[in-house]
Write a protein that holds these residues in place. Structure first.
Motif, mmCIF file in Angstrom:
data_model
loop_
_atom_site.group_PDB
_atom_site.id
_atom_site.type_symbol
_atom_site.label_atom_id
_atom_site.label_comp_id
_atom_site.label_asym_id
_atom_site.label_seq_id
_atom_site.Cartn_x
_atom_site.Cartn_y
_atom_site.Cartn_z
ATOM 1 N N SER A 80 3.959 -2.618 -4.323
ATOM 2 C CA SER A 80 5.253 -2.975 -3.744
ATOM 3 C C SER A 80 5.027 -4.021 -2.654
ATOM 4 C CB SER A 80 5.894 -1.738 -3.107
ATOM 5 O OG SER A 80 6.031 -0.719 -4.064
ATOM 6 N N MET A 81 6.106 -4.594 -2.165
ATOM 7 C CA MET A 81 5.993 -5.647 -1.152
ATOM 8 C C MET A 81 5.817 -5.003 0.234
ATOM 9 S SD MET A 81 8.464 -8.908 -0.645
ATOM 10 C CE MET A 81 7.841 -10.356 0.218
ATOM 11 N N LEU A 82 4.697 -4.289 0.397
ATOM 12 C CA LEU A 82 4.454 -3.539 1.629
ATOM 13 C C LEU A 82 4.130 -4.498 2.770
ATOM 14 C CD1 LEU A 82 2.265 -0.630 0.183
ATOM 15 C CD2 LEU A 82 4.751 -0.760 0.426
ATOM 16 N N LEU A 83 4.773 -4.280 3.906
ATOM 17 C CA LEU A 83 4.598 -5.188 5.042
ATOM 18 C C LEU A 83 3.570 -4.634 6.024
ATOM 19 C CD1 LEU A 83 8.388 -5.961 5.624
ATOM 20 C CD2 LEU A 83 6.694 -7.474 4.560
ATOM 21 N N PHE A 122 5.381 2.639 4.835
ATOM 22 C CA PHE A 122 5.401 1.205 5.150
ATOM 23 C C PHE A 122 6.853 0.738 5.219
ATOM 24 C CE2 PHE A 122 1.134 -0.695 4.456
ATOM 25 C CZ PHE A 122 0.451 0.392 3.933
ATOM 26 N N TYR A 123 7.121 -0.282 6.006
ATOM 27 C CA TYR A 123 8.335 -1.063 5.803
ATOM 28 C C TYR A 123 8.094 -1.859 4.517
ATOM 29 C CZ TYR A 123 9.207 -0.269 10.827
ATOM 30 O OH TYR A 123 9.420 0.294 12.047
ATOM 31 N N ILE A 124 9.168 -2.063 3.754
ATOM 32 C CA ILE A 124 9.004 -2.799 2.493
ATOM 33 C C ILE A 124 9.898 -4.042 2.509
ATOM 34 C CG2 ILE A 124 9.064 -2.636 -0.033
ATOM 35 C CD1 ILE A 124 9.103 0.423 0.265
ATOM 36 N N GLY A 125 9.308 -5.184 2.178
ATOM 37 C CA GLY A 125 10.057 -6.445 2.153
ATOM 38 C C GLY A 125 10.997 -6.506 0.947
ATOM 39 N N ARG A 165 10.208 3.561 -3.533
ATOM 40 C CA ARG A 165 8.954 2.885 -3.158
ATOM 41 C C ARG A 165 8.917 1.439 -3.631
ATOM 42 N NH1 ARG A 165 3.903 4.950 -6.982
ATOM 43 N NH2 ARG A 165 4.946 4.722 -8.961
ATOM 44 N N ARG A 166 9.845 1.046 -4.491
ATOM 45 C CA ARG A 166 9.864 -0.334 -4.987
ATOM 46 C C ARG A 166 11.012 -1.161 -4.400
ATOM 47 N NH1 ARG A 166 4.836 0.179 -6.202
ATOM 48 N NH2 ARG A 166 4.339 1.327 -8.092
ATOM 49 N N GLU A 167 11.793 -0.561 -3.522
ATOM 50 C CA GLU A 167 12.967 -1.257 -2.979
ATOM 51 C C GLU A 167 12.782 -1.548 -1.482
ATOM 52 O OE1 GLU A 167 15.254 -2.453 -4.905
ATOM 53 O OE2 GLU A 167 14.264 -1.546 -6.626
ATOM 54 N N PHE A 205 2.780 12.197 8.804
ATOM 55 C CA PHE A 205 3.175 10.873 8.312
ATOM 56 C C PHE A 205 2.555 9.805 9.194
ATOM 57 C CE2 PHE A 205 6.803 13.332 6.673
ATOM 58 C CZ PHE A 205 6.807 12.904 5.347
ATOM 59 N N LYS A 206 2.148 8.714 8.556
ATOM 60 C CA LYS A 206 1.674 7.550 9.312
ATOM 61 C C LYS A 206 2.588 6.393 8.962
ATOM 62 C CE LYS A 206 -2.155 4.236 8.833
ATOM 63 N NZ LYS A 206 -3.599 4.078 8.701
ATOM 64 N N LEU A 207 3.019 5.663 9.984
ATOM 65 C CA LEU A 207 3.827 4.461 9.738
ATOM 66 C C LEU A 207 2.975 3.237 10.006
ATOM 67 C CD1 LEU A 207 6.543 2.982 9.202
ATOM 68 C CD2 LEU A 207 6.967 3.137 11.679
ATOM 69 N N LYS A 208 2.915 2.355 9.041
ATOM 70 C CA LYS A 208 2.246 1.076 9.254
ATOM 71 C C LYS A 208 3.151 0.178 10.081
ATOM 72 C CE LYS A 208 -0.974 -0.251 8.342
ATOM 73 N NZ LYS A 208 -2.197 -0.431 9.149
#
Ligand code: GKR
Ligand code: MG
Length: 441
Positions: A18-21, A147-150, A173-175, A199-202
């Protein structure tokens, strides 16, 4: 007679992402890995997985002469040989990106793991029984890595779509996930499917205030969960102290909140940070080899070294756990996108790690379903269990899937990770800056 290695296959593979930031930018639609398969004279296969990229593929191929013909019991000699031949390539360290740019250490781990897998099968024990002082636990706590996702629609890149998927994790997870509320929804979907209690946040994506707000929203939704935030060292010491103080009682620990500044090393800065906040610090950036570990211990810089076997080796990762136990530190594991062979590697290292361990990192929830083995480990109620009566790594390569993943790598002319490329769709001419969150330009 002890089996010898007759064949070594090195297979570069790719999977969908996914577009993980993160601070380094945005993940490309394909992540890459290198798989090693050793075949021994008893007909058994041993496998290992490490980060992708042509440099590592090349080193692995150039190590063939050290590996072939070696009896299983002599594998440490092979690892030493690889180190002697190629360690100069790692002399600049892991680099400033969020991901490790070393190559030799990864090649060492790939070969070591495949040997350990074979040795475990030969001796009829799990790999964990061969590491350190053997199996310390059979249930391994795993964290939910958020993750935040772009927004993939802002690119013309072939990201997988989530639309239409029935399971909410599969879909979400894909949006895009660009707000605290969207990240909470991701956490809820991950919880429903995997039962995480940590939970871990990037971080390193938005400004600190926004990331603090996201952690607060996660705490509100999961008041009992242990939370970790990882901005990959992008905050200054001052900012790190301010943000962390505003999360007092909410954050269980923090990961690489700040790094080197004003002529002081990352370890010196983290030591100051810990003294001023009393919040435990994890790292996969400044305590990543024995020399850094020595400085880190002297300074009291780090509470939770994330001893990823992919850059510490399997045995090295467990040795770090022994140090942690002796120095009253906690041990954890770091991850990057990976297939299920790496998942098995992390599980066996964690099973053999003595002392207190933290829930281990894994990106697997972003890849789950893209298995390269026939019998992947499963996350249940926030844990992965060693398999009853299994030997070696406890997983069997699925040749069909391996071929498909190799094809994906070749067809998309993949190489090592480059998060700047997709990021440039979101912000023209975007460049990596270790001190500026990815979307702050
Ligand atoms: O996958 O984008 C990512 C992460 O940023 C990864 O590259 C980091 O190495 O997960 C890692 C971390 O804990 O820093
Ligand atoms: Mg980290």
């Amino acid at each position: 007679m002890v089996p010898i290695i007759e064949k070594m296959e090195v297979v570069p593979v790719a999977g969908r992402d996914s577009m993980l930031l993160n601070l380094s930018g945005a993940h490309e639609p394909f992540f890459t890995r290198n798989i090693v398969i050793l075949t021994a004279s008893n007909g058994e296969e041993g496998i290992g997985e490490v980060p992708g990229g042509k440099k590592i593929t090349q080193i692995l191929n150039e190590s063939q002469d050290l590996v072939l013909g070696t009896p299983l019991g002599d594998y440490k000699k092979v690892i030493r040989g690889v180190k002697k031949r190629f360690s100069e390539l790692d002399s600049k360290g892991r680099g400033l990106q969020t991901f490790d740019q070393r190559v030799c250490i990864h090649a060492q781990t790939a070969i070591e793991t495949a040997f350990l897998d074979l040795l475990g099968k030969y001796l009829k024990v799990p790999v964990a029984a061969l590491l350190g002082d053997g199996i310390q636990r059979k249930k391994i706590p795993v964290l939910g890595y958020l993750f935040y996702i772009g927004d993939r629609k802002k690119t013309d890149l072939p990201y997988v779509k989530g639309e239409g998927a029935e399971d909410s994790w599969e879909r979400l997870r894909r949006e895009p996930a660009l707000t605290p509320a969207a990240v909470v929804r991701l956490a809820q979907a991950a919880y429903e499917r995997y039962g995480f209690t940590t939970f871990k946040l990037k971080g390193g994506v938005f400004n600190g205030e926004t990331e603090v707000a996201t952690i607060k929203a996660l705490h509100q939704a999961f008041p009992m969960a242990k939370l970790d935030l990882d901005p990959n060292g992008s905050w200054s010491l001052k900012q790190a102290i301010r943000y962390t103080k505003s999360l007092k009682g909410i954050l269980h620990y923090i990961e690489d909140p700040c790094g080197a500044e004003d002529g002081f090393s990352g370890r010196e800065i983290l030591a100051e940070f810990q003294r001023q906040t009393h919040v435990p610090v994890a790292t996969n950036m400044v305590d990543t080899n024995w020399r850094q570990m020595a400085h880190s211990l002297t300074l009291g810089a780090v509470s939770i070294p994330l001893a990823d076997p992919h850059f510490w080796t399997m045995e090295g990762s467990v040795e770090v756990a022994k140090i942690c136990q002796a120095f009253s530190l906690n041990w954890g594991i770091h991850s990057n996108n990976h297939f299920d062979i790496s998942l098995a590697m992390a599980i066996h290292a964690a099973a053999a790690a003595p002392g207190e361990i933290y829930a281990i990192d894994t990106h697997w929830i972003w890849q789950d379903g893209q298995n390269l083995t026939k019998d992947s480990y499963q996350i249940k109620d926030g844990f992965i269990s060693l398999k009853q009566d299994s030997v070696g790594l406890g997983v069997t390569i699925d040749r069909q899937k391996l071929i498909q993943a190799h094809r994906l790598y070749i067809q998309n002319t993949c190489d090592q990770r480059n998060d700047a490329r997709p990021m440039q769709y979101l912000i023209p001419n975007w460049r990596f800056d270790p001190h500026r969150p990815a979307l702050v330009r």
